[in-house]
Design a protein around this motif. Structure first.
Motif, PDB file in Angstrom:
ATOM      1  N   ARG A   1      -6.308   1.390  -5.433  1.00  0.00           N
ATOM      2  CA  ARG A   1      -5.232   0.783  -4.648  1.00  0.00           C
ATOM      3  C   ARG A   1      -4.549   1.750  -3.687  1.00  0.00           C
TER       4      ARG A   1
ATOM      5  N   ALA B   1      -4.398   1.148   0.318  1.00  0.00           N
ATOM      6  CA  ALA B   1      -3.110   1.070   1.016  1.00  0.00           C
ATOM      7  C   ALA B   1      -3.056   2.060   2.172  1.00  0.00           C
TER       8      ALA B   1
ATOM      9  N   GLN C   1      -2.764   1.012   6.000  1.00  0.00           N
ATOM     10  CA  GLN C   1      -1.648   1.538   6.783  1.00  0.00           C
ATOM     11  C   GLN C   1      -2.156   2.207   8.058  1.00  0.00           C
TER      12      GLN C   1
ATOM     13  N   LEU D   1       3.708  -0.175   5.325  1.00  0.00           N
ATOM     14  CA  LEU D   1       3.781  -0.203   3.861  1.00  0.00           C
ATOM     15  C   LEU D   1       4.567  -1.403   3.360  1.00  0.00           C
ATOM     16  N   GLU D   2       5.624  -1.771   4.070  1.00  0.00           N
ATOM     17  CA  GLU D   2       6.388  -2.965   3.697  1.00  0.00           C
ATOM     18  C   GLU D   2       5.511  -4.216   3.792  1.00  0.00           C
TER      19      GLU D   2
ATOM     20  N   TYR E   1       2.240  -4.321   3.771  1.00  0.00           N
ATOM     21  CA  TYR E   1       1.109  -4.230   2.847  1.00  0.00           C
ATOM     22  C   TYR E   1       1.446  -4.879   1.504  1.00  0.00           C
ATOM     23  N   ALA E   2       2.691  -4.758   1.082  1.00  0.00           N
ATOM     24  CA  ALA E   2       3.100  -5.311  -0.211  1.00  0.00           C
ATOM     25  C   ALA E   2       2.861  -6.818  -0.294  1.00  0.00           C
ATOM     26  N   THR E   3       2.990  -7.517   0.825  1.00  0.00           N
ATOM     27  CA  THR E   3       2.819  -8.970   0.811  1.00  0.00           C
ATOM     28  C   THR E   3       1.573  -9.457   1.535  1.00  0.00           C
ATOM     29  N   ARG E   4       0.981  -8.603   2.374  1.00  0.00           N
ATOM     30  CA  ARG E   4      -0.157  -9.039   3.193  1.00  0.00           C
ATOM     31  C   ARG E   4      -1.345  -8.098   3.117  1.00  0.00           C
ATOM     32  N   GLY E   5      -1.394  -7.268   2.098  1.00  0.00           N
ATOM     33  CA  GLY E   5      -2.419  -6.245   1.987  1.00  0.00           C
ATOM     34  C   GLY E   5      -3.837  -6.742   1.817  1.00  0.00           C
TER      35      GLY E   5
END
Length: 73
Positions: A15, A19, A23, A48-49, A51-55
């Motif tokens: 992970r 990420a 990014q 990064l923000e 990525y938490a919801t759309r990664g």
């Protein structure tokens, strides 16, 4: 730039790498859209923000959506 998402089921160790790659791709597209004038630190934080919801989605598409540019072009 073509984005090839690796499956997130590779385990916890995979992970952070995913990420970071996500990014980097997001920041690269954002920089392109900003014609090289984007603040790298702020853009990396935004990536990064998001990525938490759309990664699981293509970071280039997410950058274009956040920028307001057409996706898929």
């Amino acid at each position: 730039m073509n984005w090839q998402s690796e499956p997130l089921t590779c385990g916890p160790a995979a992970r952070p790498k995913h990420a970071q790659e996500w990014q980097r791709a997001f920041v690269a597209e954002w920089q392109r859209l900003a014609e090289g004038c984007a603040d790298l630190e702020q853009t990396a934080d935004l990536a990064l923000e998001l990525y938490a919801t759309r990664g699981t989605r293509n970071p280039v598409d997410i950058a274009r959506e956040a920028w307001g540019a057409p996706v898929g072009g």
